[in-house]
Design an enzyme around this catalytic site. Structure first.
Site, PDB file in Angstrom:
ATOM      1  N   THR A   1       0.976  -1.259   0.072  1.00 32.42           N
ATOM      2  CA  THR A   1      -0.170   0.057   0.036  1.00 32.42           C
ATOM      3  C   THR A   1       0.960   1.387  -0.053  1.00 32.42           C
ATOM      4  O   THR A   1       1.702   1.249   0.901  1.00 32.42           O
ATOM      5  CB  THR A   1      -0.930   0.018   1.290  1.00 32.42           C
ATOM      6  OG1 THR A   1      -1.631  -1.203   1.141  1.00 32.42           O
ATOM      7  CG2 THR A   1      -1.851   1.317   1.119  1.00 32.42           C
TER       8      THR A   1
ATOM      9  N   GLU B   1      -3.743  -5.120  -2.876  1.00 36.43           N
ATOM     10  CA  GLU B   1      -4.170  -6.362  -2.407  1.00 36.43           C
ATOM     11  C   GLU B   1      -5.008  -6.270  -1.343  1.00 36.43           C
ATOM     12  O   GLU B   1      -5.232  -4.993  -0.694  1.00 36.43           O
ATOM     13  CB  GLU B   1      -2.894  -7.094  -1.694  1.00 36.43           C
ATOM     14  CG  GLU B   1      -3.261  -8.274  -1.233  1.00 36.43           C
ATOM     15  CD  GLU B   1      -3.755  -9.324  -2.059  1.00 36.43           C
ATOM     16  OE1 GLU B   1      -3.082  -9.694  -3.026  1.00 36.43           O
ATOM     17  OE2 GLU B   1      -4.940  -9.851  -1.874  1.00 36.43           O
TER      18      GLU B   1
ATOM     19  N   ASN C   1      -9.788   0.832   2.543  1.00 40.11           N
ATOM     20  CA  ASN C   1      -9.455   0.785   4.174  1.00 40.11           C
ATOM     21  C   ASN C   1      -9.906   1.896   4.819  1.00 40.11           C
ATOM     22  O   ASN C   1     -10.451   1.915   6.042  1.00 40.11           O
ATOM     23  CB  ASN C   1      -7.976   0.443   4.320  1.00 40.11           C
ATOM     24  CG  ASN C   1      -7.528  -0.993   3.938  1.00 40.11           C
ATOM     25  OD1 ASN C   1      -8.372  -1.995   3.723  1.00 40.11           O
ATOM     26  ND2 ASN C   1      -6.030  -1.175   3.935  1.00 40.11           N
TER      27      ASN C   1
ATOM     28  N   CYS D   1      -3.076  -2.749   9.149  1.00 43.32           N
ATOM     29  CA  CYS D   1      -3.249  -1.822   8.031  1.00 43.32           C
ATOM     30  C   CYS D   1      -4.226  -0.687   8.235  1.00 43.32           C
ATOM     31  O   CYS D   1      -3.832   0.648   7.857  1.00 43.32           O
ATOM     32  CB  CYS D   1      -4.154  -2.625   7.181  1.00 43.32           C
ATOM     33  SG  CYS D   1      -3.119  -4.166   6.734  1.00 43.32           S
TER      34      CYS D   1
HETATM   35  C1  UGA Z   1      -7.962  -4.941   6.384  1.00 38.09           C
HETATM   36  C2  UGA Z   1      -9.137  -4.953   5.158  1.00 38.09           C
HETATM   37  O1  UGA Z   1     -10.012  -5.584   5.888  1.00 38.09           O
HETATM   38  C3  UGA Z   1      -8.425  -5.733   4.143  1.00 38.09           C
HETATM   39  O2  UGA Z   1      -9.412  -5.528   3.176  1.00 38.09           O
HETATM   40  C4  UGA Z   1      -7.061  -5.317   3.432  1.00 38.09           C
HETATM   41  O3  UGA Z   1      -6.412  -6.091   2.522  1.00 38.09           O
HETATM   42  C5  UGA Z   1      -5.923  -5.113   4.703  1.00 38.09           C
HETATM   43  O4  UGA Z   1      -6.818  -4.530   5.726  1.00 38.09           O
HETATM   44  C6  UGA Z   1      -4.904  -4.692   4.161  1.00 38.09           C
HETATM   45  O5  UGA Z   1      -4.805  -3.397   3.634  1.00 38.09           O
HETATM   46  O6  UGA Z   1      -3.836  -5.396   3.874  1.00 38.09           O
HETATM   47  P1  UGA Z   1      -7.412  -6.866   8.434  1.00 38.09           P
HETATM   48  O7  UGA Z   1      -6.173  -5.669   8.847  1.00 38.09           O
HETATM   49  O8  UGA Z   1      -6.504  -8.353   8.146  1.00 38.09           O
HETATM   50  O9  UGA Z   1      -7.656  -6.595   6.898  1.00 38.09           O
HETATM   51  O10 UGA Z   1      -8.396  -7.097   9.321  1.00 38.09           O
HETATM   52  P2  UGA Z   1     -10.042  -6.537   9.479  1.00 38.09           P
HETATM   53  O11 UGA Z   1     -10.664  -8.056   9.584  1.00 38.09           O
HETATM   54  O12 UGA Z   1     -10.440  -5.922   8.289  1.00 38.09           O
HETATM   55  O13 UGA Z   1     -10.019  -6.038  10.860  1.00 38.09           O
HETATM   56  C7  UGA Z   1      -9.181  -4.888  10.998  1.00 38.09           C
HETATM   57  C8  UGA Z   1      -9.429  -4.561  12.449  1.00 38.09           C
HETATM   58  O14 UGA Z   1     -10.957  -3.973  12.438  1.00 38.09           O
HETATM   59  C9  UGA Z   1      -9.589  -5.355  13.603  1.00 38.09           C
HETATM   60  O15 UGA Z   1      -9.001  -4.786  14.584  1.00 38.09           O
HETATM   61  C10 UGA Z   1     -11.012  -5.755  13.962  1.00 38.09           C
HETATM   62  O16 UGA Z   1     -11.208  -6.251  15.045  1.00 38.09           O
HETATM   63  C11 UGA Z   1     -11.645  -4.308  13.714  1.00 38.09           C
HETATM   64  N1  UGA Z   1     -12.910  -4.578  13.222  1.00 38.09           N
HETATM   65  C12 UGA Z   1     -13.375  -5.315  12.191  1.00 38.09           C
HETATM   66  C13 UGA Z   1     -14.151  -4.056  14.171  1.00 38.09           C
HETATM   67  O17 UGA Z   1     -13.620  -3.537  15.167  1.00 38.09           O
HETATM   68  N2  UGA Z   1     -15.211  -4.165  13.774  1.00 38.09           N
HETATM   69  C14 UGA Z   1     -15.839  -4.864  12.721  1.00 38.09           C
HETATM   70  O18 UGA Z   1     -16.869  -4.910  12.187  1.00 38.09           O
HETATM   71  C15 UGA Z   1     -14.728  -5.198  11.622  1.00 38.09           C
END
Ligand code: UGA
Length: 454
Positions: A133, A167, A224, A276
């Protein structure tokens, strides 16, 4: 794979992927599975040695299996040698880390040093695809840098293309996300390059969206930043619900029925963590300030997220009557379920705060024991009487005055409340930081429930 070959929809290119973090290793294994010859390249010798033995240096479901099968088939190898991996590559994917500087701006030093290393070695007409990114405009900067290296080193001008290939995989479901993407985003302008990248991704059967590199990079940040904003928004609504007795879970159900809004990706809690969202929001917020857009929404979103856990901990502290000398079970240490990644995990703020306030902490995570130990040790938090990482939920909750459910791992969403309530001290509290439990159910076991937005 068998089906893909049978249908004749494999791609067979030579790909070198620089950087063997989440994106690099998952992409390498998946492109190898699709029939390409892939080399993963990293300057970290220990990491490469482990990968050569089929060992993934972090926990990611399904990845190790894929790594071993593709290596056995001869489609995937790992090396530290640029001389070995670059000259044969048709496509060089760059998946190195781009951390934020203190100012919030993206730090492109690893990207640029990989460009320094590949430029004298890449072959004519190579495609250099940036997966990391990076800010819009980086492809132009990289192109200029390559030209100046070629000139300085007096290397005959070679043809090459620098494109953006963002990605969208999520940790914990990375292999599945890469094999079944919602879309493939290609930021490029040369029709031949676009055709090659479409061919490479064809077996994935996802729509390919083509645009300029700048738009592609802006799209990655926007996706994001939007998801992070959505999380901050629902957390703000959850705070309002707490003030007036409404229930955030019911509110989400109601708004989610509107197809424009949807029910997913709304769960309230501790704010967003991981490698991220915090970084990408900071980078966009910092960019907004740099270009004079000081009222950009992402500036307060970033601040809200930075402050969320501290504010919540103060709120919880009032409800439990202070942390001092309380035995607290912290359940869940990784930043989210199905990973052992501790980067920007809520636990990294919660545990130090509890210790500072005089609590006695027993922490547990189904997978992140080792990575959590490493993280806390490097933060100067040693295990001892005040803090221990234990190997079962039961050990963590034994005699606890307060249970904090910090991460929604499956195991932690389905706790045996009856059994746990017997292990807890009298008049214990159960703080449901991810809104996974019903108040009535928890309280039917004689434990006081504290939630978020309920
Ligand atoms: C995130 C994006 O979802 C991906 O699409 C992206 O590719 C990635 O970043 C990246 O840029 O590489 P990720 O960081 O693996 O993926 O995790 P997420 O599942 O999206 O969660 C991110 C944060 O948000 C976590 O701390 C999670 O607990 C929090 N979250 C997520 C919430 O507090 N509430 C939600 O409803 C969803």
């Amino acid at each position: 794979m068998t089906n893909l070959i049978f249908l004749g929809i494999v791609s067979d290119m030579h790909i070198t992927i620089i950087g063997t973090g989440f994106v690099g290793v998952v992409s390498a294994a998946v492109f190898a599975k699709l029939g390409n010859t892939v080399t993963g390249l990293d300057i970290d010798e220990n990491r490469i040695k482990a990968l050569q033995k089929g060992k993934v240096p972090f926990y990611e479901p399904d990845l190790e299996k894929l790594l071993v099968t593709t290596q056995k088939k001869g489609n995937l190898s790992f090396t530290t040698s640029y001389e070995e991996a670059i000259p044969r590559a048709d496509i060089i994917m760059i998946a190195v880390g781009t951390p934020s500087k203190k100012s919030g701006e993206a730090d492109l030093r690893y990207l640029m040093s990989s460009i320094d290393s590949i430029t004298p070695l890449f072959k004519e007409k190579v495609i250099i695809a940036i997966k990391s990114t990076v800010p819009p405009g980086t492809c132009d900067v990289v192109e200029g840098h390559i030209h100046s290296i070629l000139k300085d080193k007096k290397i005959k001008l070679k043809k090459f293309s620098v494109v953006s290939l963002p990605e969208f995989l999520k940790e914990g479901t990375a292999v599945h996300d890469t094999l079944h993407p919602d879309r493939i985003l290609i930021g490029a302008s040369d029709p031949k390059v676009i055709a090659t990248l479409k061919k490479l991704h064809a077996p994935l059967k996802a729509p390919a969206i083509v645009m300029s590199p700048k738009s592609a990079q802006m799209s990655k940040y926007t996706a994001n930043a939007y998801l992070a904003t959505r999380i901050s928004f629902i957390n703000q609504i959850a705070d309002l619900c707490e003030k007036n007795g409404a229930n955030i879970t019911e509110v989400i159900k109601a708004i989610g029925a509107d197809t424009r809004i949807g029910e997913h990706y709304w769960y309230p809690g501790l704010g967003y963590g991981g490698s991220c969202f915090p970084k990408d929001v900071k980078e966009l917020a910092s960019y907004a300030k740099e270009v004079g857009l000081r009222d950009n929404l992402l500036i307060p979103i970033d601040k809200l997220n930075d402050e969320r856990i501290s504010k919540l901990m103060t709120r919880f502290e009032e409800r439990v009557g202070g942390w001092k000398k309380k035995k607290v079970a912290v359940l869940g240490l990784a930043f989210k379920p199905n990973t052992d990644d501790m980067r920007e995990a809520a636990s990294t703020k919660i545990v130090p705060r509890l210790i500072e306030e005089g609590a006695i902490v027993r922490a547990y995570d189904p997978m992140a024991t080792e990575s959590a130990r490493t993280w806390f040790e490097s933060a100067g938090i040693k295990e001892g009487d005040a803090f221990q990482i234990v190997s079962t939920v039961n050990r963590a909750v034994q005699d606890a005055d307060i249970v904090c459910v910090v991460v929604e791992w499956d195991e932690l969403r389905h706790l045996d409340l009856k059994k746990i309530s017997k292990l807890l001290s009298k008049k214990a509290f159960f703080i449901d930081m991810r809104s996974q439990y019903a108040r009535d159910k928890v309280e039917s076991f004689g434990v006081s429930y504290i939630g978020i937005g309920v």
